[in-house]
Every structure is written in C-alpha cells, then in structure tokens.
Design an enzyme around this catalytic site. Structure first.
Site, short mmCIF file in Angstrom:
data_model
loop_
_atom_site.label_atom_id
_atom_site.label_comp_id
_atom_site.label_asym_id
_atom_site.label_seq_id
_atom_site.Cartn_x
_atom_site.Cartn_y
_atom_site.Cartn_z
N HIS A 127 6.28 -10.43 1.93
CA HIS A 127 4.87 -10.73 2.23
C HIS A 127 4.53 -12.17 1.83
CE1 HIS A 127 4.77 -6.30 1.18
NE2 HIS A 127 4.22 -6.30 2.37
N ASP A 132 10.28 -5.05 10.15
CA ASP A 132 9.72 -3.93 10.91
C ASP A 132 9.72 -4.31 12.39
OD1 ASP A 132 9.00 -2.08 8.74
OD2 ASP A 132 7.70 -3.71 8.12
N ALA A 151 1.54 -3.79 -2.73
CA ALA A 151 2.90 -3.78 -3.27
C ALA A 151 3.64 -5.02 -2.77
CB ALA A 151 3.65 -2.50 -2.89
N LEU A 152 2.98 -6.17 -2.89
CA LEU A 152 3.51 -7.40 -2.29
C LEU A 152 4.85 -7.77 -2.90
CD1 LEU A 152 0.35 -9.71 -1.98
CD2 LEU A 152 1.15 -7.88 -0.47
N HIS A 153 5.75 -8.20 -2.03
CA HIS A 153 7.04 -8.71 -2.48
C HIS A 153 7.30 -10.02 -1.74
CE1 HIS A 153 8.54 -7.20 1.30
NE2 HIS A 153 8.19 -5.97 0.98
N GLN A 213 7.71 -2.29 14.89
CA GLN A 213 6.27 -2.51 14.69
C GLN A 213 5.83 -3.80 15.40
OE1 GLN A 213 3.87 -1.68 10.96
NE2 GLN A 213 4.27 -3.84 10.63
O1 PAF Z 1 3.62 -3.36 7.87
C1 PAF Z 1 2.69 -2.94 7.16
O2 PAF Z 1 2.60 -3.20 5.96
C2 PAF Z 1 1.62 -2.05 7.81
O3 PAF Z 1 2.16 -1.26 8.81
C3 PAF Z 1 0.42 -2.85 8.34
C4 PAF Z 1 0.83 -3.76 9.49
C5 PAF Z 1 -0.20 -3.68 7.23
C6 PAF Z 1 -0.64 -1.89 8.88
O4 PAF Z 1 -1.13 -1.04 7.87
#
Ligand code: PAF
Length: 297
Positions: free
Chosen positions: A37, A151, A32-34, A154
């Site tokens: 990404h 994120d 689901a690239l935007h 994360q």
């Molecule tokens: O941020 C994300 O899209 C996901 O958490 C990742 C880092 C690709 C791991 O599945």
C-alpha cells in the site's frame, strides 16, 4: 494529514484542489497497511497534486465472517504509515456512512468475476469490491486511482467497470511489492507460522519456474502451468488454481504469443495466498495496455 469520516467532509477537503486543477489521487485500502500500500501512496505523492487514502474494511466483500473478524484493524497505526508515505487526506468512513439504512444498490461485473477469485470466494466477493470501489470513486471523484498488481483479477475487473460505466478516472496498477525473499506482501502473511512462511516461498518460486521455461523458449501454456504446479507440489502445496490467461480478458490461452498473465492461488496451512506474473516472450509485441511485470530478455 487530515482525517475525514463523511462524504461531505471528503468532498469539502478535495474541493479547493479540484478548483486549482491539482491531480487528485485515490489509494483505496482496507487498512492493515503494508509496503504494498505504501508504495502506491508514495507513487501518488510523487506524481499527483493531492493524495487521498481511503481506509474502509468493506464487510460486503467478505464471504466468510471469520475472515472479516480476523482482519487486523489499527487505524492509528495505518494513519501514521499513510501520513509518513505522503498522504494528505485519510478518508475513514463508518460502515453506516458507506451503507446507510435502506442501501439497496449493487454494481456487478459479469463474466470476469466468475472465475478464479470469484469462483473460490463466491459471487459476493467481487460484487462487494465493485460496489464499494464504484462508491469510493463517486465519493472522491479522483483523477487517478492506484491498485496493486498483486490482485490482478481485481484490477482487470475494475478497469472493465470503469470502462463500462464511463467513469472519468484513470486506473493504474503498480507492481507487486515483495519481501526480500520474493513472497508477495499481503496482510495475510502475518497469519503464517514460521514453517508455513518458509513453505510459502514455493509460490514465487512456481512463478519463476514458469518464467524460466519461457526464457528457455517454451510457449505451451500447459507446460508452463505444469512447471509451476510441480514446484508447488515439491513443497507439499496443492494449488487451487494455476492458469495462464489473457491479461485483459482473463480467458485461458493455449500458447504464449504475446503477454500472458500467470495467476495462482494456494492455501499454505489455513492461509490462502494469491500471486501472479506477467510473462512476455522475447520478441513479442508489447501488450496493448502494459501491465507491470518482468519483460523477459
Ligand atoms: O484491494 C483491496 O484492498 C480492496 O478490495 C479494495 C479495493 C480497497 C476495496 O475494498
């Protein structure tokens, strides 16, 4: 761009680059690239020798099955976008390739994962992320891996993981990419109705409200948080959390003396959105490991 589906193919494709000592970049994605990404892929293209993008919708990080089922999947579209942004290699493994029968190992980062997104989404969420990211790093053995600052938790968790496990990879967080009106790009934005999309602008506005208070000289975390919450309430949004924390430890801070990370999560209708801002008061020492953010003049 080459598309590979197995770890053996991925390693074989990267081997000549490793031998030639090209810098190997990995951009992990769930598809689901935007633009968020794509900015990571473009950055890797500009700075590294070979750019691998992983496309793997990781089931183990979804605690709600419905969330996983609703997640948009369109490999052909994602592959075309990744290639146009400069990817050399797309690693799109099956679930069985990543989690073969008998798979029994997980990687868990304690503490940092228990608050904010960990508390809201359950312990499986970050366990799923840290396990799959560890696996992707071991599969590709990149020199550098790029993540979006959107994120933020994360990123902090993955930095901890890489440090704790002595993984030989550099983790770089690149600035959140925003729509022209300020909303942080997210695959979830597509799920907002027109009215919700408009109301969601209160989220970046809440971060701005806190930022403006910092510019005006405010340093008390409670006041900065209140400014953000008031802006959300003005648009009928009840936040799940708004908190000012240390950018490295995610521990709450009372007074902004150095860089602080303002994290926020809220549901707009049924769609859960997150965002954050790094607040740096004028004259504060630069953060030890600068996070991309607006320095306040
Ligand atoms: O941020 C994300 O899209 C996901 O958490 C990742 C880092 C690709 C791991 O599945």
């Amino acid at each position: 761009m080459m598309v590979v589906r197995t770890v053996a193919e991925l390693r074989a494709a990267l081997r000549p680059h490793r031998t030639a000592q090209h810098s190997i970049a990995l951009v992990p994605t769930m598809g689901a690239l935007h633009e968020g990404h794509l900015s990571l892929i473009r950055h890797a293209r500009a700075h590294d020798g070979v750019v691998a993008v992983s496309l793997f919708l990781n089931p183990s990080q979804f605690n709600e099955r419905s969330d996983l089922e609703r997640y948009p999947r369109n490999e052909r579209r994602d592959a075309a976008l990744a290639e146009a942004a400069g990817a050399d290699l797309l690693f799109a493994p099956s679930v069985e390739e990543v989690y073969p029968p008998g798979f029994a190992t997980s990687v868990e980062v304690l503490g940092l994962t228990e608050r904010f997104e960990g508390a809201a989404r359950g312990s499986e969420h970050f366990r799923g992320v840290t396990t799959v990211v560890t696996k992707l790093l071991c599969m590709a053995l990149p020199d550098v891996t790029y993540f979006g600052q959107k994120d933020a938790q994360q990123v902090v968790v993955i930095r901890r993981l890489v440090e704790d496990l002595n993984l030989p990879v550099r983790i770089e967080a690149l600035p959140t990419v925003r729509e022209p009106d300020g909303l942080a790009m997210s695959s979830r934005n597509a799920l907002l109705s027109a009215e919700e999309r408009h109301r969601a602008l209160a989220i970046p506005a809440a971060l701005d409200a806190a930022r403006e208070r910092v510019i005006a000289g405010e340093r008390a975390a409670s006041t900065l948080v209140e400014a953000g919450v008031a802006r959300l309430h003005a648009s009928g949004i009840e936040p799940e959390y708004v908190s000012l924390v240390d950018p490295d430890t995610l521990e709450p801070i009372d007074t902004l003396t150095g860089a602080g990370l303002l994290v926020l999560a809220a549901r707009v209708g049924h769609v859960r959105l997150i965002d954050n801002a790094v607040l740096v008061p004028q004259g504060a020492p630069n953060p030890r490991r600068p996070l991309p953010g607006k320095a306040l003049a």
